[in-house]
Design an enzyme around this catalytic site. Structure first.
Site, mmCIF file in Angstrom:
data_model
loop_
_atom_site.group_PDB
_atom_site.id
_atom_site.type_symbol
_atom_site.label_atom_id
_atom_site.label_comp_id
_atom_site.label_asym_id
_atom_site.label_seq_id
_atom_site.Cartn_x
_atom_site.Cartn_y
_atom_site.Cartn_z
ATOM 1 N N SER A 1 0.796 -1.228 0.000
ATOM 2 C CA SER A 1 0.000 0.000 0.000
ATOM 3 C C SER A 1 0.835 1.288 0.000
ATOM 4 C CB SER A 1 -0.977 0.011 1.172
ATOM 5 O OG SER A 1 -0.349 0.414 2.349
ATOM 6 N N LYS B 1 -6.949 3.952 8.408
ATOM 7 C CA LYS B 1 -6.001 4.911 7.844
ATOM 8 C C LYS B 1 -6.578 6.322 7.848
ATOM 9 C CE LYS B 1 -3.486 1.712 4.788
ATOM 10 N NZ LYS B 1 -3.385 1.171 3.409
HETATM 11 CA CA LIG Z 1 0.854 4.348 1.990
#
Ligand SMILES: [Ca+2]
Ligand SMILES: [Ca+2]
Ligand SMILES: [Ca+2]
Ligand SMILES: [Ca+2]
Ligand SMILES: [Ca+2]
Ligand SMILES: [Ca+2]
Ligand SMILES: [Ca+2]
Ligand SMILES: [Ca+2]
Ligand SMILES: [Ca+2]
Ligand SMILES: [Ca+2]
Ligand SMILES: [Ca+2]
Ligand SMILES: [Ca+2]
Lengths: 201, 201, 201, 201, 201, 201
Positions: free
Chosen positions: D95, D138
């Site tokens: 990611s 996140k």
């Molecule tokens: Ca990232």
């Protein structure tokens, strides 16, 4: 058994603070140069993260050679070896970062390291010093080892504030944000006695 | 079974003291040169820390070639091989450091090693000899092997003081701080008989 | 199943003695040269210590090329490959050292190996042959395989003395101290038939 | 403890979003150049997949240097080092891909990174941004860290739609399909103050 | 499922016999050359011993290039790749040795492989073919696969004698001692159709 | 979640069929070139066998460059990078072989890949396409992903025959024997829009 500070006249020997399963201790980061083509070798029974610290320190120095007044030609003409003594003890973690950085700059410039100084802190490529763990144990070990001044990340201030006042007596703390502050605090303008002439012709 | 001291006339063969699960023993560190480009190879069923000792010894010698009267060109013209015999026995730890250092300096200078001498101690890049463990077992093994003189870190003095006087009879101890003292004690000015001409033209 | 001695006319094929979980056996050490830059490759399902023996043998030969009458230029112009057949069987330990040394010297000089000879012993850089284990099982295997002469370390003499006289009938033992004795005993002055011309121009 | 956005004036420092066992956090991807021959080194206690992201980012940049206005000669004249701070924390997963890509382009062009921006997304060689997991955690971490804008794969839109409106307040989302959109959104035309002159002559 | 013999017109494709946990099977050893500097690469989900067989085969060919009528310059101008298909199946052991040797010689000379032939046997540096295991299962598989001729070590004769006569019907066996016999039996004088011109100018 | 076919205009992006623990899926094989000396790098969280497929594909292309109309000089002037997206998913097995081969040929020739096409099959050095497993799951995934044509080994025909007719509706199957058939079926004569000029001068 625990180490004592050594009033070392040699370039490249810098005192760090370590936190092990049996409590805190000081440790010495040593570095030397030999003729070569810029290889970095690392010894001392170190884990992956601690080896990475050495690599980061060297890359940072290479990328900021100008500001650190280091001739970039040195990196093509010398190999660098970093060692952390007491090979019987496995060591790991990022907290020796600023100690390794200071050791390398001292070796590359032959500047003398300030006496009775120790340090602990993680380094970054952007030049910021990050906080590390085990502060209380490290401080106690530093006192026992005759350390007088300690360099820490400003983000470790809260850890110092948690320690009983009496334990801190006789210690001066330097809280830093940037890796350049570490170099300014730790390295004297003065070169070591018998400084090596490392000029690349 | 245990080894005996060999009155060896060859350069590069130095007697160390080892401490294994079955007690103390002496061991021999051997080194030789062959034409090459400065590669270091290490054999003898050694663990990571003991291999690092060989690497540290060589880096120290390269960085201090002048003081040791070794032509730095040698490192670009010879490969160095270090071996610790008895391949069936795994060996590890930092205590063979000064023995490896002495072996390498003897090989590179062809200076003769003092007779009936053994040693044990960890090396550092800053030139300091660090104390090691298993001293009592090592001393007993040294006597059994006909060793007369032993070089140790001064920080191992307390371990010798803990040993019954009668066990120490016939042994002379040299307590050292610096790696240069080891070289001065262990290597004669005199070269070995049939010394090789390793001059790089 | 057990091997038989082969009256081999090829350079570089030397018979060793092995001691495995199913008893003793003979084994063949093979080596060949191909044009190259001095790389050593080793095959035969060997463990770390046995691979180190090959490395030690080659380093010893390089460092003593003059005495062995081998042109040092060969090491820069040929690769060397050592193989120990029967890849299905893992093999390890230092006892094939003198067999590997003899194989390499035979290949490099094209000298013929003495017929019906086998050997077992550890090698060192200082040229000394060290004793090895499993002597009784190895001797029985040697007889079964039609071996007539065996080279051993003189420190294995006591192991031979422990073996029932009748088992030793028909075998001649050569007890050696030095690796050079092995070469003198094992290799004939005479070259193999169809010896390769390996001269480096 | 959790990190805060740093209004960093340095090229090559880009804020990513991470999802760990203790919840979401922001992380910094740092990169620098040093003179060399195009080696890529990667540190930060990273797992295999995260290291691969760095490699993919660099290969993509090399293959699309023209469009990105990067002189291909740079890749033969500089080494690149990527670091992800907080060495004590192991990190892995794809990611950070777009964050690494943005960091490298910023370092190679010295273009300034947009302030208060974070991002998360996997990269591909064909230039498409893939969705990643842990979006809710996140986003919460981003808010806590004073992030104002976030770049995501358009395939992560559904994950944002699942989050309670009030949590998203104060955040602007940029949903992208292509890696070039990321660069356009994240990097200003303007160079950093004291931009390095990396021109290869 | 089991493979069938392919009447393959390509150089470098040779049929071996394998013995797996689910019985015998035939396998194909393939090799090709590409321009390069003599690197050997090996694929096919192979274990250490089977990879060593490929290495031994190549070293043997290099050392005996003259006898095999192979221009030694080929080894400095081509890379060699050996593959054993069916990547999903892990394979190991020394028994594909002669098949690999034959494949390499066919590729390097472009000589055609004899039709309906399979083989199994371990190779050595001294040129001797060693016996291998699983003979019964391999023979049954060969019949099923439409193999007509089989090459084996003469030391595997006893294994064939243990097999019921009727199973052997339609198969011709070639018992060999030397690797050169294998090449003579397996490779035709004739080159493959569309043989590549591999001459090094 | 499952992927959809992308009507991709880029060279080097080819759709494969994968069979994972959670059923079938399509996957994309991507490849790009950057200036270099012929290194192959592979990313995508791949296991050993899948990495070997990439290596085999490249070796096959190098050995058959003429037939494939690829200038062999390209292999000395470009590095090749192969990536399989979705780094979070470990992938292995030989079945992406033909997809990798097609990706590499497309990248090296800049030929466009046929639309709505997917493929699965193991490759060999002799040019034959081998059957692979999980056909039913792969076919279902292909339909779901809007694939219209599928390339398979002719030895997978029986697996297709085992699938209920209705599942196959809307899919065209191409059963191949040879890798060259795959290239002919999958790559158009036409180059991609904005094809890179990769000519080596
Ligand atoms: Ca990232
Ligand atoms: Ca200590
Ligand atoms: Ca420290
Ligand atoms: Ca001993
Ligand atoms: Ca010692
Ligand atoms: Ca045997
Ligand atoms: Ca032996
Ligand atoms: Ca954090
Ligand atoms: Ca099969
Ligand atoms: Ca076979
Ligand atoms: Ca998917
Ligand atoms: Ca596939």
């Amino acid at each position: 058994e625990r180490d004592k500070y050594e009033n070392n006249e040699k370039a490249g020997v810098v005192t760090g603070l370590a936190w092990t399963s049996v409590g805190g201790d000081i440790l010495f980061i040593e570095s030397i140069l030999s003729k070569g083509k810029g290889m970095l070798s690392i010894t001392g029974n170190l884990g992956k993260v601690m080896k990475e610290s050495a690599q980061i320190a060297l890359e940072y120095i290479k990328a900021n050679a100008d500001e650190l007044k280091i001739d970039p030609k040195m990196f093509e003409n010398y190999n660098i070896h970093i060692h952390v003594p007491e090979g019987a003890t496995p060591k790991d973690g990022p907290s020796a970062g600023i100690t390794m950085l200071t050791s390398l700059v001292s070796t590359l410039t032959q500047r003398k390291v300030k006496a009775n100084l120790a340090m602990t802190g993680e380094i970054t490529l952007r030049g910021k010093v990050l906080p590390v763990g085990g502060i209380k144990e490290k401080i106690l070990a530093a006192k026992r080892a005759n350390i007088k001044e300690i360099i820490l990340s400003e983000q470790n201030l809260k850890d110092i504030n948690d320690i009983k006042e009496s334990y801190l007596k006789g210690l001066t703390f330097h809280y830093v944000k940037e890796m350049k502050e570490v170099i300014d605090l730790a390295l004297l303008k003065q070169k070591v006695k018998n400084a090596k002439d490392l000029t690349v012709k």
